[in-house]
Design a protein around this motif. Structure first.
Motif, PDB file in Angstrom:
ATOM      1  N   GLU A  44     -15.502 -24.126 -31.847  1.00  0.00           N
ATOM      2  CA  GLU A  44     -14.693 -23.896 -33.264  1.00  0.00           C
ATOM      3  C   GLU A  44     -14.131 -23.009 -33.669  1.00  0.00           C
ATOM      4  O   GLU A  44     -14.883 -21.509 -33.848  1.00  0.00           O
ATOM      5  N   VAL A  46     -11.733 -21.449 -37.444  1.00  0.00           N
ATOM      6  CA  VAL A  46     -11.167 -22.334 -38.961  1.00  0.00           C
ATOM      7  C   VAL A  46     -10.625 -19.876 -39.707  1.00  0.00           C
ATOM      8  O   VAL A  46     -11.184 -19.443 -39.314  1.00  0.00           O
ATOM      9  N   ARG A  50     -10.881 -21.159 -45.627  1.00  0.00           N
ATOM     10  CA  ARG A  50     -11.390 -22.431 -45.471  1.00  0.00           C
ATOM     11  C   ARG A  50     -12.935 -22.907 -44.966  1.00  0.00           C
ATOM     12  O   ARG A  50     -13.493 -23.120 -44.073  1.00  0.00           O
ATOM     13  N   TYR A  54     -16.318 -28.391 -44.524  1.00  0.00           N
ATOM     14  CA  TYR A  54     -16.683 -29.069 -43.401  1.00  0.00           C
ATOM     15  C   TYR A  54     -16.776 -29.111 -42.265  1.00  0.00           C
ATOM     16  O   TYR A  54     -16.887 -29.336 -41.079  1.00  0.00           O
ATOM     17  N   TYR A  55     -14.880 -29.024 -42.228  1.00  0.00           N
ATOM     18  CA  TYR A  55     -14.445 -29.637 -41.413  1.00  0.00           C
ATOM     19  C   TYR A  55     -14.035 -27.868 -40.018  1.00  0.00           C
ATOM     20  O   TYR A  55     -12.987 -27.776 -41.098  1.00  0.00           O
ATOM     21  N   TRP A  56     -14.261 -27.942 -38.692  1.00  0.00           N
ATOM     22  CA  TRP A  56     -13.646 -26.075 -38.180  1.00  0.00           C
ATOM     23  C   TRP A  56     -12.997 -27.485 -37.472  1.00  0.00           C
ATOM     24  O   TRP A  56     -12.485 -28.160 -37.247  1.00  0.00           O
ATOM     25  N   TYR A  57     -11.559 -26.651 -36.749  1.00  0.00           N
ATOM     26  CA  TYR A  57     -11.048 -26.980 -35.735  1.00  0.00           C
ATOM     27  C   TYR A  57     -11.471 -26.911 -34.481  1.00  0.00           C
ATOM     28  O   TYR A  57     -12.642 -25.733 -34.381  1.00  0.00           O
ATOM     29  N   MET A  58     -11.348 -27.827 -33.153  1.00  0.00           N
ATOM     30  CA  MET A  58     -11.898 -27.532 -32.390  1.00  0.00           C
ATOM     31  C   MET A  58     -11.229 -27.157 -31.028  1.00  0.00           C
ATOM     32  O   MET A  58      -9.912 -27.043 -31.428  1.00  0.00           O
ATOM     33  N   TYR A  93     -24.811 -28.073 -28.503  1.00  0.00           N
ATOM     34  CA  TYR A  93     -24.245 -30.010 -29.054  1.00  0.00           C
ATOM     35  C   TYR A  93     -25.596 -30.393 -28.435  1.00  0.00           C
ATOM     36  O   TYR A  93     -26.329 -30.449 -26.159  1.00  0.00           O
ATOM     37  N   GLN A 100     -26.364 -31.119 -33.264  1.00  0.00           N
ATOM     38  CA  GLN A 100     -26.466 -29.475 -32.927  1.00  0.00           C
ATOM     39  C   GLN A 100     -27.209 -29.363 -32.982  1.00  0.00           C
ATOM     40  O   GLN A 100     -28.795 -28.640 -33.926  1.00  0.00           O
ATOM     41  N   SER A 103     -25.825 -23.458 -33.836  1.00  0.00           N
ATOM     42  CA  SER A 103     -24.519 -23.067 -34.622  1.00  0.00           C
ATOM     43  C   SER A 103     -23.900 -21.757 -35.370  1.00  0.00           C
ATOM     44  O   SER A 103     -25.177 -21.531 -35.787  1.00  0.00           O
TER      45      SER A 103
END
Length: 110
Positions: A44, A46, A50, A54-58, A93, A100, A103
């Motif tokens: 991932e 980002v 940012r 909570y969300y990073w780009y995959m 994963y 997870q 990470s």
């Protein structure tokens, strides 16, 4: 003990972020550990502004069943080249617990 970073003044992004940056060989050993546990690697990225989101780009799909540490490192470096200013992290994963297993940020952006 002096190598440990101040938690308040430096942002933290996952496992190992309170420690000094890992050398390439230590990163390689962490990836080998993920593979030995049977965890599927995912990458991932980002923008640094940012990074606390909570969300990073995959980056592509998770690398299901990948056993080659070199292939994983190649994908990490490809993500870094495609997004040079972004933080890039590796996620392991765990299929069994459906979570997870690990990470950590491999490359920090500016």
């Amino acid at each position: 003990m002096s190598d440990i970073q101040d938690y308040i003044s430096t942002p933290k992004y996952e496992t190992f972020s309170y420690l000094p940056a890992m050398a390439p060989e230590k990163i390689r050993r962490q990836i080998a550990y993920m593979v030995s546990q049977g965890w599927n690697p995912g990458i991932e990225h980002v923008e640094p502004a940012r990074a606390d989101a909570y969300y990073w780009y995959m980056w592509k799909l998770p690398m299901f069943g990948e056993q080659s540490v070199d292939a994983i490192i190649t994908e990490l470096e490809a993500c870094k080249r495609a997004h040079p200013g972004h933080h890039v992290r590796l996620i392991g994963y765990d299929n069994y617990s459906q979570s997870q297993g690990s990470s950590f940020v491999v490359f920090r952006g500016r």
